[in-house]
Design an enzyme around this catalytic site. Structure first.
Site, PDB file in Angstrom:
ATOM      1  N   ARG A 137     -27.769   3.983  30.508  1.00  0.00           N
ATOM      2  CA  ARG A 137     -26.326   4.125  30.272  1.00  0.00           C
ATOM      3  C   ARG A 137     -25.977   5.614  30.348  1.00  0.00           C
ATOM      4  O   ARG A 137     -25.761   6.266  29.341  1.00  0.00           O
ATOM      5  CB  ARG A 137     -25.959   3.557  28.892  1.00  0.00           C
ATOM      6  N   LYS A 179     -29.002  18.727  28.715  1.00  0.00           N
ATOM      7  CA  LYS A 179     -28.907  18.847  27.258  1.00  0.00           C
ATOM      8  C   LYS A 179     -29.786  19.981  26.746  1.00  0.00           C
ATOM      9  O   LYS A 179     -29.366  20.783  25.899  1.00  0.00           O
ATOM     10  CB  LYS A 179     -29.331  17.533  26.592  1.00  0.00           C
ATOM     11  N   GLU A 235     -31.262   9.776  24.223  1.00  0.00           N
ATOM     12  CA  GLU A 235     -30.060  10.069  25.000  1.00  0.00           C
ATOM     13  C   GLU A 235     -29.793   8.984  26.035  1.00  0.00           C
ATOM     14  O   GLU A 235     -30.673   8.633  26.837  1.00  0.00           O
ATOM     15  CB  GLU A 235     -30.226  11.420  25.706  1.00  0.00           C
ATOM     16  N   ASP A 236     -28.592   8.439  26.007  1.00  0.00           N
ATOM     17  CA  ASP A 236     -28.102   7.518  27.039  1.00  0.00           C
ATOM     18  C   ASP A 236     -28.961   6.268  27.212  1.00  0.00           C
ATOM     19  O   ASP A 236     -29.199   5.807  28.323  1.00  0.00           O
ATOM     20  CB  ASP A 236     -27.933   8.253  28.377  1.00  0.00           C
ATOM     21  N   ASP A 278     -27.978  11.163  20.007  1.00  0.00           N
ATOM     22  CA  ASP A 278     -26.770  11.972  20.165  1.00  0.00           C
ATOM     23  C   ASP A 278     -25.546  11.123  20.488  1.00  0.00           C
ATOM     24  O   ASP A 278     -24.439  11.430  20.051  1.00  0.00           O
ATOM     25  CB  ASP A 278     -26.978  13.023  21.247  1.00  0.00           C
ATOM     26  N   ASP A 279     -25.734  10.036  21.244  1.00  0.00           N
ATOM     27  CA  ASP A 279     -24.600   9.183  21.602  1.00  0.00           C
ATOM     28  C   ASP A 279     -24.003   8.511  20.378  1.00  0.00           C
ATOM     29  O   ASP A 279     -22.798   8.257  20.332  1.00  0.00           O
ATOM     30  CB  ASP A 279     -25.044   8.111  22.611  1.00  0.00           C
ATOM     31  N   ASN A 325     -16.564  10.141  29.009  1.00  0.00           N
ATOM     32  CA  ASN A 325     -17.013  11.042  30.076  1.00  0.00           C
ATOM     33  C   ASN A 325     -17.569  10.234  31.239  1.00  0.00           C
ATOM     34  O   ASN A 325     -18.035   9.119  31.046  1.00  0.00           O
ATOM     35  CB  ASN A 325     -18.130  11.962  29.537  1.00  0.00           C
ATOM     36  N   ASN A 366     -16.466  17.744  22.487  1.00  0.00           N
ATOM     37  CA  ASN A 366     -17.714  17.773  23.236  1.00  0.00           C
ATOM     38  C   ASN A 366     -18.887  17.801  22.271  1.00  0.00           C
ATOM     39  O   ASN A 366     -18.922  18.610  21.339  1.00  0.00           O
ATOM     40  CB  ASN A 366     -17.738  19.015  24.135  1.00  0.00           C
TER      41      ASN A 366
END
Length: 572
Positions: A159, A177, A249-250, A272-273, A414, A459
């Protein structure tokens, strides 16, 4: 006071034993035309460079000149090439021009870079671990040359931003990152390791593309996936210790929450998401309270989206409301979610309400149209985090302004192409009444009355680098949600009245490096106060200690320079 560890080019030179052309091939050692004559002679590279000796300032100017008049993707490629050949110069350019460079190495350009990753691929950065490496992950991690890794950003590419499953192309996110770990928070680049867990992709167009650089298999969703992740986590700790930070992440929703819950009390880990997005959003909400003249608990929040970002924000809002004195139940009643099937309500006929969503399911009529939902719920705060471009229509924006004097509208998705609305649309259709923030940058907008508003950019880069710096500097082993709430409060306090008057709910992006230092200090203070820090004794001056930990991007002299050779560009 204990001193922070320092890493230098000299240390790397002594460890690497490089000499001659190898010096110029090592990104950590290469200074290009900035090598003095004495250094060139001592290191065996005299004659391998043009005779001119440049200052670092002049090299920086040359890089900026070369970046002019190029597309964002071309700039991304040029910056990655610079990072591959001269690490110190890369971070100097990044740090000194963070407002211009961050949209290139991070959102929104990194989204395009990920989509084209196979076409722009030059040199591998980080580790690529595939499902076929199960049983040998320790060997792969052991092959990484750095001995003191403190921070890992890992993705499986399912994702990527709002772009979906990009498989191995998602490696651009960990790389970007970690570049910000160093550029924004000063984490030493040698301590950072990007990792791609490649278990295939469900995107047929990638599997059919001969230039795709990942596994051309369908994504593995078997028990083997969990076994691979388990092996990876254990191997990291075996090589780098329990304090090594692992940032997820993602990952797709189906894995993001599950893996965070599985590992958060066993490893030094955060997502982080979920947590970083929550922290930066709540920071903006806290700052907006000084504009709307309300408390957090006075507001009603409506989320377009019920994925990991929305749920992470919702949960952190609840934590913040509890600090205002509300119970968990009272706080959750103020939060409403909309997913792909409509408003999340109790007993919804279409179903699809997971445990995480169910916490915010209220008694209400079943509604599926967002405009109708907005008019029925009448939120004071509208948040978009589902990557549906243009979903905040003029009718919805006008409705928000009709029942709120100062509606708060956060279009957080984003990249820019996935934003729920633009800053211009939000300001125009609310007659300049709204408090607006977005995930990607938008230009300032001038109202008909001549007042110029500067949209805030919510952000994650305001949060995750500083939090990571604090975790590393103070040896925090357990990363609780409360740390991210402390980071949010820290950011909100750094927003001045002058910023608010301009329409901002975040400090200017050019101040983000200072913001990161402040966050790291606050995270450290909180960690010591709650017993989460493991570095003792506690530094007497927390801020001075953090600043000593920050990476220095200036060149060092490799040899005693007995001669007064030129340090600006000139012939010797």
């Amino acid at each position: 006071m204990s001193s922070a560890p320092k890493h230098s080019q000299k240390d790397h030179l002594q460890h690497s034993r490089h000499y001659g052309p190898d010096i110029l091939r090592d990104t950590k050692l290469n200074k290009g035309t900035a090598f003095t004559l004495r250094e060139r002679q001592a290191l065996g590279i005299h004659g391998l460079l043009p005779p001119v000796i440049s200052s670092m300032e002049l090299q920086e100017e040359r890089i900026l000149h070369n970046l002019k008049d190029h597309s964002p993707l071309d700039k991304y490629v040029q910056l990655m090439d610079l990072q591959d050949r001269n690490e110190k110069l890369f971070y100097r350019v990044m740090c000194n021009h963070i407002t211009d460079m961050m949209p290139i190495v991070y959102t929104p350009t990194v989204g395009l870079a990920c989509q084209r990753y196979g076409y722009i691929f030059r040199r591998p950065r980080g580790l690529f671990i595939t499902k076929y490496d199960k049983g040998h992950v320790r060997d792969i991690i052991a092959s990484w040359p750095e001995q003191n890794v403190k921070a890992i950003v890992v993705t499986d590419g399912e994702r990527i931003l709002g772009l979906g499953d990009l498989g191995c192309y998602g490696m651009g996110i960990p790389v970007g990152k970690l570049a910000l770990y160093t550029a924004i928070a000063g984490v030493h680049p040698s301590q950072c390791l990007p990792v791609m867990i490649d278990v295939g992709t469900d995107r047929q167009s990638l599997r059919d593309d001969p230039l795709y650089i990942g596994l051309k298999d369908k994504r593995d969703r078997s028990e083997s996936y969990d076994e691979l992740i388990d092996e990876f986590m254990q191997a990291v700790v075996e090589r780098y210790g329990q304090n090594c930070l692992i940032q997820f992440e993602d990952f797709a929703n189906s894995n993001a929450f599950r893996l965070l819950e599985k590992y958060r009390n066993k490893y030094t880990v955060f997502n982080d998401d979920i947590q970083g997005t929550a922290s930066v959003a709540v920071a903006g909400f806290l700052a907006s309270l000084r504009i709307t003249k309300t408390k957090l608990g006075d507001n009603k929040f409506l989320f377009q989206g019920a994925g990991e970002a929305s749920l992470g924000i919702a949960d952190l809002i609840v934590n913040a409301m509890q600090e205002e004195g509300l119970s968990v139940e009272e706080a959750r009643k103020r939060i409403w979610l909309v997913d792909s099937r409509g408003l999340i309500v109790q007993g919804r006929p279409s179903g699809g309400i997971t445990e995480h969503k169910g916490r915010y399911a209220h008694e209400h009529k079943d509604l599926t149209d967002l405009t109708e939902i907005v008019k029925a719920v009448k939120p004071t705060v509208l948040i978009g985090a589902a990557a549906i471009s243009g979903v905040f229509t003029p009718e919805i924006l006008k409705a928000m302004a009709s029942f709120n004097k100062r509606p708060v509208i956060f279009a957080l998705s984003n990249p820019t192409s996935k934003a729920e609305c633009t800053a211009e649309q939000a300001y125009t259709h609310t007659n300049g009444q709204c408090v607006f923030a977005s995930g990607s940058p938008f230009d300032p907008f001038t109202l008909p009355n001549g007042k110029t508003l500067i949209p805030g950019q919510g952000n994650n880069a305001y949060v995750f680098p500083g939090v990571a710096l604090g975790i590393i500097a103070f040896g925090i082993k357990h990363v609780s949600d409360s740390i991210f709430l402390e980071a949010a409060k820290c950011i909100a306090k750094l927003v001045t009245q002058a910023h608010l008057d301009e329409g901002r709910v975040y400090p200017p992006l050019e101040d983000v490096r200072e913001v990161s230092v402040k966050i790291a200090v606050r995270v450290g203070e909180y960690a010591y106060d709650t017993g989460m820090a493991s570095k003792y004794p506690r530094p007497e001056d927390m801020e001075a200690y953090v600043r000593k930990c920050v990476y220095d991007y200036e060149y060092e002299s490799f040899t005693p320079d007995y001669y007064d050779w030129p340090t600006t560009e000139s012939k010797y």
